[in-house]
Design a protein around this motif. Structure first.
Motif, short mmCIF file in Angstrom:
data_model
loop_
_atom_site.label_atom_id
_atom_site.label_comp_id
_atom_site.label_asym_id
_atom_site.label_seq_id
_atom_site.Cartn_x
_atom_site.Cartn_y
_atom_site.Cartn_z
N ARG A 1 3.90 11.53 -0.72
CA ARG A 1 2.48 11.24 -0.18
C ARG A 1 2.19 12.00 1.11
NH1 ARG A 1 3.58 5.13 2.39
NH2 ARG A 1 3.90 6.02 4.65
N THR A 2 3.15 12.48 1.92
CA THR A 2 2.98 13.19 3.14
C THR A 2 2.57 14.56 2.69
OG1 THR A 2 4.53 11.96 4.34
CG2 THR A 2 3.99 13.92 5.30
N GLY B 1 -5.85 6.46 4.13
CA GLY B 1 -4.99 6.74 5.18
C GLY B 1 -5.80 6.22 6.49
N ASN C 1 0.04 4.35 0.12
CA ASN C 1 -0.30 5.43 0.99
C ASN C 1 -0.18 5.16 2.43
OD1 ASN C 1 -1.49 7.02 -0.62
ND2 ASN C 1 -3.49 6.44 -0.67
N ASN C 2 0.30 3.68 2.91
CA ASN C 2 0.53 3.51 4.39
C ASN C 2 1.82 2.87 4.81
OD1 ASN C 2 -2.25 4.76 5.46
ND2 ASN C 2 -3.02 3.53 3.69
N ASP D 1 -0.05 7.85 -9.67
CA ASP D 1 0.56 9.16 -8.99
C ASP D 1 1.93 9.17 -8.81
OD1 ASP D 1 -1.93 9.87 -9.57
OD2 ASP D 1 -2.53 9.69 -7.44
N VAL E 1 -3.36 1.46 -3.77
CA VAL E 1 -3.40 2.47 -2.56
C VAL E 1 -4.74 2.64 -1.88
CG1 VAL E 1 -2.02 4.01 -4.16
CG2 VAL E 1 -4.53 4.07 -4.68
N ASP F 1 0.90 -1.17 0.00
CA ASP F 1 -0.11 0.08 -0.16
C ASP F 1 0.70 1.06 0.04
OD1 ASP F 1 -1.85 1.90 0.27
OD2 ASP F 1 -2.51 1.46 2.29
N GLY G 1 -1.58 11.73 0.48
CA GLY G 1 -1.72 10.54 -0.07
C GLY G 1 -2.01 10.65 -1.63
N PHE G 2 -2.02 9.29 -2.15
CA PHE G 2 -2.15 9.22 -3.59
C PHE G 2 -3.62 8.84 -3.78
CE2 PHE G 2 2.41 8.14 -2.84
CZ PHE G 2 2.93 8.96 -3.39
N SER G 3 -4.26 8.95 -5.23
CA SER G 3 -5.39 8.49 -5.56
C SER G 3 -5.42 7.47 -6.58
CB SER G 3 -6.23 9.68 -6.13
OG SER G 3 -5.61 9.97 -7.20
#
Length: 234
Positions: free
Chosen positions: A201-202, A234, A176-177, A212, A231, A174, A206-208
């Protein structure tokens, strides 16, 4: 005057004739060397179980040889006495049984060898390939779950191999995390590139979509990301 054409024997015909030595060796030796074709087949087909079968027929040959050696013989080498005749008869019967069983099994092996393509495994798919294909199917299933129900996907730990979990997602991460080190390991990225993904991402919250991050990673890593990255919120 007509000119006769040379007879060309196809490789398959040559193979069929040549492979008959399995039966010749087994029958001519009354089963004593029935194990030899199984060793040859094991090497040709890459099937280790055939070596075990060769050991069984080798053991039978050892028993036959022992029985014959124990049979009393006269000076001319002829078997004498009731015990000698019994031992010889047992050895002959065992030899005929070995010949019959071995020839039946060798006929099947011979057909497999004639169909065999070099490099092809005849004892099932390659274990490593089977595992890779199974993991790909699990990743596809996990991505569907991410798209349809991201909350359950997150609860199952999809894309988080760094966390305790019971669900096997086939090797996803993931973006995003997951920590940078995990992203680097799963996606085959260098630590600096993975750290850059985490920084972006921070900053962006986050990414969609996986795409990205393509502006941050080298082009040769895009296919790996598409295959391994997801993704989630979060």
């Amino acid at each position: 005057m007509s000119v006769s054409q040379p007879v060309v024997t196809s490789p398959s015909a040559v193979a069929r004739v040549g492979s008959r030595w399995y039966f010749v060796v087994t029958i001519a030796t009354v089963g004593l060397f029935a194990w030899v074709p199984f060793v040859h087949a094991a090497m040709r087909l890459g099937r280790k179980s055939l070596y075990a079968r060769a050991v069984v027929f080798g053991a039978a040959a050892a028993v036959m040889s022992t029985l014959m050696s124990l049979s009393p013989k006269d000076a001319a080498g002829k078997t004498v006495g009731t015990a000698g005749n019994v031992l010889t008869s047992v050895a002959v019967v065992l030899g005929l049984a070995v010949v019959a069983v071995a020839c039946v099994q060798q006929a099947k092996l011979r057909r497999e060898i004639l169909r065999h393509v070099p490099g092809e495994r005849l004892d099932g798919p390659d274990p490593a390939l089977a595992a890779a294909l199974a993991a790909r199917e699990r990743r596809a299933e996990a991505r569907k779950l991410v798209a349809s129900d991201p909350l359950i996907a997150r609860d199952l730990g999809i894309g988080r191999p760094d966390l305790p979990r019971n669900y096997d997602d086939g090797g996803l991460v993931d973006l995003n995390n997951a920590p940078a080190a995990v992203i680097a390991s799963v996606c085959g990225l260098d630590p600096a590139t993975a750290a850059g993904i985490v920084e972006i991402r921070t900053a962006a919250g986050g990414f969609s979509a996986v795409d990205d991050v393509f502006t941050t990673v080298p082009v040769n890593a895009w296919d790996r990301l598409r295959d391994r990255a997801v993704v989630l919120p979060g």
